[in-house]
Design a protein around this motif. Structure first.
Motif, PDB file in Angstrom:
ATOM      1  N   GLY A  60     -15.422  18.004  13.747  1.00 37.53           N
ATOM      2  CA  GLY A  60     -14.203  17.362  14.241  1.00 37.53           C
ATOM      3  C   GLY A  60     -14.376  15.877  14.503  1.00 37.53           C
ATOM      4  O   GLY A  60     -13.459  15.081  14.259  1.00 37.53           O
ATOM      5  N   LEU A  61     -15.557  15.490  14.994  1.00 38.50           N
ATOM      6  CA  LEU A  61     -15.809  14.064  15.225  1.00 38.50           C
ATOM      7  C   LEU A  61     -15.759  13.295  13.916  1.00 38.50           C
ATOM      8  O   LEU A  61     -15.246  12.173  13.859  1.00 38.50           O
ATOM      9  N   GLU A  63     -13.991  14.043  11.285  1.00 32.15           N
ATOM     10  CA  GLU A  63     -12.597  13.967  10.850  1.00 32.15           C
ATOM     11  C   GLU A  63     -11.824  12.903  11.626  1.00 32.15           C
ATOM     12  O   GLU A  63     -11.016  12.166  11.057  1.00 32.15           O
ATOM     13  N   VAL A  64     -12.085  12.796  12.933  1.00 32.08           N
ATOM     14  CA  VAL A  64     -11.441  11.759  13.739  1.00 32.08           C
ATOM     15  C   VAL A  64     -11.926  10.381  13.295  1.00 32.08           C
ATOM     16  O   VAL A  64     -11.145   9.436  13.166  1.00 32.08           O
ATOM     17  N   GLU A  66     -12.972   9.504  10.340  1.00 29.01           N
ATOM     18  CA  GLU A  66     -12.366   9.204   9.040  1.00 29.01           C
ATOM     19  C   GLU A  66     -10.942   8.682   9.212  1.00 29.01           C
ATOM     20  O   GLU A  66     -10.523   7.749   8.527  1.00 29.01           O
ATOM     21  N   LYS A  67     -10.233   9.229  10.169  1.00 27.73           N
ATOM     22  CA  LYS A  67      -8.822   8.870  10.378  1.00 27.73           C
ATOM     23  C   LYS A  67      -8.647   7.538  11.106  1.00 27.73           C
ATOM     24  O   LYS A  67      -7.758   6.760  10.777  1.00 27.73           O
ATOM     25  N   TYR A  68      -9.499   7.253  12.101  1.00 26.69           N
ATOM     26  CA  TYR A  68      -9.255   6.122  12.992  1.00 26.69           C
ATOM     27  C   TYR A  68     -10.249   4.973  12.919  1.00 26.69           C
ATOM     28  O   TYR A  68      -9.932   3.864  13.323  1.00 26.69           O
ATOM     29  N   SER A 103     -20.320  12.087  21.066  1.00 28.17           N
ATOM     30  CA  SER A 103     -18.981  11.630  21.450  1.00 28.17           C
ATOM     31  C   SER A 103     -18.883  10.141  21.157  1.00 28.17           C
ATOM     32  O   SER A 103     -19.894   9.460  21.018  1.00 28.17           O
ATOM     33  N   SER A 116      -0.036   5.851  17.020  1.00 22.87           N
ATOM     34  CA  SER A 116      -0.741   7.116  17.142  1.00 22.87           C
ATOM     35  C   SER A 116      -2.243   6.927  17.324  1.00 22.87           C
ATOM     36  O   SER A 116      -2.966   7.888  17.464  1.00 22.87           O
ATOM     37  N   ASN A 117      -2.703   5.687  17.331  1.00 17.86           N
ATOM     38  CA  ASN A 117      -4.127   5.409  17.443  1.00 17.86           C
ATOM     39  C   ASN A 117      -4.590   5.638  18.887  1.00 17.86           C
ATOM     40  O   ASN A 117      -4.133   4.962  19.798  1.00 17.86           O
ATOM     41  N   GLN A 121      -9.684   6.285  24.128  1.00 20.26           N
ATOM     42  CA  GLN A 121      -9.772   7.699  24.445  1.00 20.26           C
ATOM     43  C   GLN A 121     -11.077   8.232  23.886  1.00 20.26           C
ATOM     44  O   GLN A 121     -11.439   7.942  22.755  1.00 20.26           O
ATOM     45  N   VAL A 123     -13.690  10.873  22.372  1.00 23.17           N
ATOM     46  CA  VAL A 123     -13.665  12.004  21.451  1.00 23.17           C
ATOM     47  C   VAL A 123     -15.042  12.636  21.524  1.00 23.17           C
ATOM     48  O   VAL A 123     -16.046  11.953  21.339  1.00 23.17           O
TER      49      VAL A 123
END
Length: 138
Positions: A60-61, A63-64, A66-68, A103, A116-117, A121, A123
């Protein structure tokens, strides 16, 4: 007493995360992170020293990331140091040392149009569970 392997870094991404998916579908992201220290040398001049770190994020880290995460973005990352080895094409043993992130927190200003960024926060990777899978750490 057992040892402690804990790394905390604050730095800027040297490149966009490279994300790949393993055969079992697990995402892995890797990127370089620059940390720069500023100090005054013996001549009284300000000097900088930059260290480059190889960061690896899983599942999941990844994927986050890659997105942000993008080149130049400042992040706070926590993880552990891992060294691994492999044999290259010529049969020579190679080594690399990486920071496996547990994290990260995105730092800096919110970019225009990026509502949406999730800036500032944290992760985190999911907590490890025992072999039974009941979620208890013991």
């Amino acid at each position: 007493m057992s040892g402690v392997n804990k790394v905390i870094l604050v730095g800027h991404l040297g490149k966009d995360p490279e994300v790949r998916h393993l055969e079992n579908g697990v995402a892995v992201a890797s990127f370089s992170l620059a940390t720069t220290e500023t100090y005054t040398n013996k001549a009284g001049e300000k000097s900088e020293q930059t260290e480059w770190h190889n960061i690896v994020l899983w599942r999941g880290l990844a994927e986050v990331a890659e997105k942000y995460l993008k080149k130049g973005k400042q992040i706070y990352v926590e993880g552990k140091i891992r060294t691994r080895s492999w044999d290259d094409k010529e049969g020579i043993k190679r080594y690399t040392t990486e920071i496996v992130g547990d994290s990260f927190t995105m730092l800096g200003k919110k970019e225009d149009g990026a509502n949406s960024n999730p800036i500032n926060q944290a992760v985190s990777a999911p907590a490890a569970t025992d072999e039974i899978g009941d979620g208890l750490p013991f």
